[in-house]
Scaffold this motif. Structure first.
Motif, PDB file in Angstrom:
ATOM      1  N   ALA A 145      10.004   9.550   6.611  1.00  0.00           N
ATOM      2  CA  ALA A 145       9.855   8.503   5.973  1.00  0.00           C
ATOM      3  C   ALA A 145      10.515   9.713   4.779  1.00  0.00           C
ATOM      4  N   SER A 237      -2.361   7.410   8.580  1.00  0.00           N
ATOM      5  CA  SER A 237      -0.602   6.915   8.872  1.00  0.00           C
ATOM      6  C   SER A 237      -0.667   6.423   6.910  1.00  0.00           C
ATOM      7  N   SER A 238      -1.483   6.403   6.233  1.00  0.00           N
ATOM      8  CA  SER A 238      -1.987   5.758   4.904  1.00  0.00           C
ATOM      9  C   SER A 238      -2.117   7.629   4.120  1.00  0.00           C
ATOM     10  N   ALA A 241       1.590   8.887   3.933  1.00  0.00           N
ATOM     11  CA  ALA A 241       1.886   8.017   3.035  1.00  0.00           C
ATOM     12  C   ALA A 241       2.131   8.248   1.597  1.00  0.00           C
ATOM     13  N   GLN A 242       1.083   8.242   1.451  1.00  0.00           N
ATOM     14  CA  GLN A 242       0.238   8.546  -0.034  1.00  0.00           C
ATOM     15  C   GLN A 242       0.981   9.405  -0.842  1.00  0.00           C
ATOM     16  N   LYS A 245       4.868  10.137  -0.919  1.00  0.00           N
ATOM     17  CA  LYS A 245       5.224   9.007  -1.702  1.00  0.00           C
ATOM     18  C   LYS A 245       4.616   9.742  -3.186  1.00  0.00           C
ATOM     19  N   MET A 254       4.829   8.738  10.046  1.00  0.00           N
ATOM     20  CA  MET A 254       4.001   7.325   9.945  1.00  0.00           C
ATOM     21  C   MET A 254       4.455   6.290  10.736  1.00  0.00           C
ATOM     22  N   TYR A 258       3.809   1.105   7.014  1.00  0.00           N
ATOM     23  CA  TYR A 258       3.422   2.630   5.944  1.00  0.00           C
ATOM     24  C   TYR A 258       4.442   2.607   5.240  1.00  0.00           C
ATOM     25  N   ALA A 259       5.224   3.109   5.738  1.00  0.00           N
ATOM     26  CA  ALA A 259       7.238   3.385   5.295  1.00  0.00           C
ATOM     27  C   ALA A 259       6.809   2.592   3.851  1.00  0.00           C
ATOM     28  N   LEU A 263       9.789   5.142  -0.496  1.00  0.00           N
ATOM     29  CA  LEU A 263       9.671   5.277  -0.019  1.00  0.00           C
ATOM     30  C   LEU A 263      11.373   5.483   1.072  1.00  0.00           C
ATOM     31  N   THR A 265      13.386   5.861   4.615  1.00  0.00           N
ATOM     32  CA  THR A 265      13.630   5.884   6.169  1.00  0.00           C
ATOM     33  C   THR A 265      14.881   6.414   6.235  1.00  0.00           C
TER      34      THR A 265
END
Length: 376
Positions: A145, A237-238, A241-242, A245, A254, A258-259, A263, A265
């Protein structure tokens, strides 16, 4: 008169809203049609086929954060049907889950990597007369992502991804990225690669892909712990992702679920006719090309990360539920079997594609179902 008509209209709309809400409640909705609950039309419908048998009590589990969203959806349906069972899945990461399992702290663990020989040996101490086994239960594309202002679509190949995460490509307008994206407006912006800070099966599978397809650009042994220098790190993974972002110029790996939320991909150039984006269908096609390499009741798989099959997404992981084949604790065995039976069922697997996971192919999940029935 106009005011009276407005009041009557408001009352009518209010009554319709109330009746609609009551209808949803009567159908057992509780937001079960949303992605967070498994993408099914009704949890009540899904719960109707769940067999609780004599399952009761609290079921503790830990492990893969990549499957956490799937587990949450399954737990919601399962505990609705089997209200005598409480399932507590922490999702602390694959490494933590395997450790908790081999120390006898949980009834089962989730891991995005199959048990190693030393972990199987350790499990024999808590699996009386048995050992820990791997049951493939959740497929998941590992999305790469990104968050780059002005860039909506991005194609990368294995070598370029390896160089980015190894710190050899550091800017978004690098010639290698431009070559793969001739029509993109790539900014003069520093690349901020994010990786996992905790031991992770997602890391293990992501780096297995790089080792299999870009070894000269990824000179590391691989494993659950991140080995390359530099970059940003985050837990789970969270967390990755955060971080992506919140950071312009960021890129990270991830599980696909979570994407979300702004975000993009990456589409992977595998050498097939067209680049392949992460998807449930693409992951299932990749898993179908896997081989069972476990022995006995162990169903560990070997993924072909170098697949060039049309539509197959190569950066795909399989999350295993790890459980004792024999010697499970008598107080948790009924609940463990009931829960695993449900998530391996047609109904349980059908939830996955609606929340960006991949169902396990029929030939493999049939073996999983048979193995679950033999747990003791």
């Amino acid at each position: 008169m106009k005011l009276q008509r407005m009041n009557r209209r408001a009352l009518t709309l209010g009554a319709l809203a109330v009746s609609g809400a009551l209808a949803l409640t009567a159908c057992g909705s509780d937001d079960t049609g949303s992605d967070s609950s498994g993408g099914t039309s009704s949890a009540a419908a899904a719960a109707g086929s769940i067999k609780c048998d004599d399952a009761s009590g609290q079921l503790l589990a830990d492990g893969s954060s990549a499957q956490k969203n799937a587990i949450d959806a399954w737990v919601k349906n399962f505990t609705q049907a089997c209200n005598g069972v409480q399932v507590n899945y922490k999702g602390s990461g694959s490494g933590a889950g395997v450790t908790a399992f081999t120390q006898g702290q949980v009834a089962f663990a989730g891991s995005d990597s199959a048990l190693k020989s030393e972990e199987i040996e350790a499990s024999a101490k808590i699996c009386s007369s048995g050992q820990g086994i791997d049951l493939p239960m959740v497929g998941g594309p590992i999305a790469v992502a990104f968050n780059v202002s002005g860039v909506d679509d991005l194609t990368l190949d294995a070598a370029t991804i390896a160089k980015i995460f190894n710190g050899k490509i550091t800017n978004w307008n690098d010639a290698a990225i431009k070559k793969l994206n001739p029509d993109a407006e790539l900014p003069d912006l520093k690349i901020q690669p994010y990786h996992r800070s905790d031991e992770s099966g997602t890391t293990d599978n992501f780096t297995k892909y790089l080792i299999a397809t870009a070894k000269s650009d990824w000179p590391y042994e691989g494993g659950k712990a991140w080995q390359a220098k530099g970059g940003q790190s985050a837990a789970g993974s969270s967390g990755v992702a955060q971080g992506v972002k919140q950071t312009d110029g960021a890129i990270g790996y991830m599980e696909l679920s979570y994407a979300k939320d702004g975000l993009g991909t990456v589409a992977i150039d595998t050498g097939a006719a067209s680049p392949v984006k992460a998807s449930s269908d693409g992951a299932t096609k990749a898993i179908a090309d896997a081989k069972v390499v476990g022995t006995g009741s162990d169903l560990a798989l070997e993924i072909n990360y170098g697949t060039t099959a049309e539509g197959a997404y190569p950066i795909t992981l399989v999350t295993y539920e790890i459980v004792c084949d024999k010697g499970n604790k008598s107080d948790t065995l009924p609940a463990t079997k009931a829960f695993l039976r449900y998530i391996a069922s047609e109904e349980g697997q059908a939830i996955l594609s609606g929340i960006d996971y991949a169902p396990i192919p029929d030939a493999i999940i049939t073996k999983v179902r048979s193995t679950i029935e033999g747990l003791s």
